[in-house]
Design a protein around this motif. Structure first.
Motif, PDB file in Angstrom:
ATOM      1  N   LEU A 171       6.572   3.496   6.067  1.00 11.92           N
ATOM      2  CA  LEU A 171       6.692   3.922   7.464  1.00 11.92           C
ATOM      3  C   LEU A 171       8.022   4.608   7.802  1.00 11.92           C
ATOM      4  O   LEU A 171       8.034   5.570   8.578  1.00 11.92           O
ATOM      5  N   VAL A 173      -0.717  -3.625   2.926  1.00 12.79           N
ATOM      6  CA  VAL A 173       0.051  -3.705   4.179  1.00 12.79           C
ATOM      7  C   VAL A 173       1.535  -3.574   3.891  1.00 12.79           C
ATOM      8  O   VAL A 173       2.270  -2.847   4.593  1.00 12.79           O
ATOM      9  N   TYR A 174       2.021  -4.259   2.850  1.00 15.70           N
ATOM     10  CA  TYR A 174       3.438  -4.183   2.493  1.00 15.70           C
ATOM     11  C   TYR A 174       3.819  -2.762   2.094  1.00 15.70           C
ATOM     12  O   TYR A 174       4.900  -2.275   2.443  1.00 15.70           O
ATOM     13  N   ARG A 175       2.955  -2.103   1.339  1.00 15.31           N
ATOM     14  CA  ARG A 175       3.240  -0.725   0.931  1.00 15.31           C
ATOM     15  C   ARG A 175       3.336   0.187   2.148  1.00 15.31           C
ATOM     16  O   ARG A 175       4.203   1.067   2.204  1.00 15.31           O
ATOM     17  N   THR A 176       2.463  -0.030   3.099  1.00 16.72           N
ATOM     18  CA  THR A 176       2.494   0.782   4.326  1.00 16.72           C
ATOM     19  C   THR A 176       3.786   0.557   5.095  1.00 16.72           C
ATOM     20  O   THR A 176       4.391   1.502   5.619  1.00 16.72           O
ATOM     21  N   ILE A 177       4.229  -0.697   5.171  1.00 15.03           N
ATOM     22  CA  ILE A 177       5.457  -1.025   5.904  1.00 15.03           C
ATOM     23  C   ILE A 177       6.662  -0.317   5.290  1.00 15.03           C
ATOM     24  O   ILE A 177       7.502   0.249   5.994  1.00 15.03           O
ATOM     25  N   PHE A 178       6.745  -0.317   3.946  1.00 14.61           N
ATOM     26  CA  PHE A 178       7.880   0.322   3.285  1.00 14.61           C
ATOM     27  C   PHE A 178       7.801   1.845   3.343  1.00 14.61           C
ATOM     28  O   PHE A 178       8.824   2.518   3.194  1.00 14.61           O
TER      29      PHE A 178
END
Length: 308
Positions: free
Chosen positions: A123, A116-121
């Protein structure tokens, strides 16, 4: 004689089969080859010729030799655009590598919900640059922008950012650093490629986290850093969308955000000086090629590959 003829027949059939396969391959590749010649090779060769003419869209060009290049070196705005571009590249590229590697190392930790954190960064890289520019114009507004509001909360008076010749380029660098998620993904791929055996051996020897970082992670990540360094410089020298959108093509304040490709675009499509713009394009090509050659030459000293 009969044996000789029968011996030649298979080789003839094989050669015919290879010839047919080769012909079929060329036929399948023909649309791509035509597109390459028509949309890449022809414009490339034409731009070389046009750089020695006063060609514009409105009239056919007349050969003027090196007049465009001589005029460029006497053009004050040309040198301002080069300074702005080099300023941006020299600061942005190293900072993008430092923050990209650091962020990738954090995102490489084994923590619950890391996907989830990787996806946020990642985006921000999906946001169109025009929308990104509009968003940051609001964030960096000196009166009601969120950035200056946060600085005021800490007792720091925020600068005018895009309204200042000193802070305009750092503001652009800040915007660009916000969208380094694609480089972070590449760094993560490089980190996953490093064998865990190196870290296990280092732990047996009692190495600390910093020692493992500087003696294992960074040296073995240098091939990926090298790739992002080359691509980063190429992209930095072609910076266009963000400053053009924020300043509506004016490069204000006081041309502090007039970048090289912006000035090239204005000459080509605002002033219709295609010959002048072609000369600028080839100067940019020489600069990028020279810089890339220097990076490739220096890579022999600092790029390390596993197994070497």
């Amino acid at each position: 004689m009969a044996k000789l003829e029968t011996g030649k027949a298979p080789s003839v059939r094989v050669s015919r089969k290879r010839s047919n396969e080769s012909l079929a391959g060329w036929l399948f590749a023909l649309p791509w080859i035509i597109g390459l010649l028509l949309f890449f090779a022809y414009p490339l060769i034409s731009s070389i010729y046009y750089s020695f003419t006063d060609y514009s869209i409105l009239q056919s060009g007349k050969f003027i030799g090196l007049a465009n290049y001589r005029e460029l070196f006497q053009d004050e705005l040309f040198w301002i655009s080069i300074y702005n571009t080099i300023y941006f590249a020299v600061l942005f590229v190293p900072l993008s590598i430092i923050f990209g590697v650091a962020l990738a190392m954090v995102l490489n930790m084994r923590v619950r919900g890391m996907a989830v954190y990787r996806t946020i960064f990642f985006l921000p890289t999906l946001v169109p640059h025009v929308a990104l520019a509009i968003l940051w114009i609001w964030l960096l507004n000196p009166q009601f922008g969120l950035v200056n509001a946060v600085l005021d909360w800490f007792g720091i008076q925020g600068p005018p950012w895009l309204g200042s010749t000193f802070w305009s380029k750092p503001a652009l660098i800040l915007m660009s650093l916000w969208g380094i998620g694609q480089a972070v993904i590449i760094y993560l791929a490089g980190l996953s490629d490093i064998s865990q055996e190196y870290y296990e051996a280092a732990e047996v020897d009692g190495a600390s986290f910093l020692q493992k970082t500087f003696y294992i992670t960074l040296p073995l990540l240098t091939p990926v850093i090298f790739f992002n360094l080359v691509m980063g410089f190429i992209g930095a020298f072609q910076q266009f969308t963000l400053p053009y959108t924020m300043t509506q093509g004016s490069g204000s304040p006081a041309d502090s955000l007039t970048f090289y490709v912006m000035y090239l675009y204005d000459n080509a499509f605002s002033y219709f000086r295609m010959g002048y713009a072609s000369a600028m394009a080839w100067i940019l090509f020489v600069i990028i090629m020279a810089l890339t050659a220097i990076v490739f030459w220096s890579s022999k000293r600092w790029v390390h590959y596993q197994g070497d």
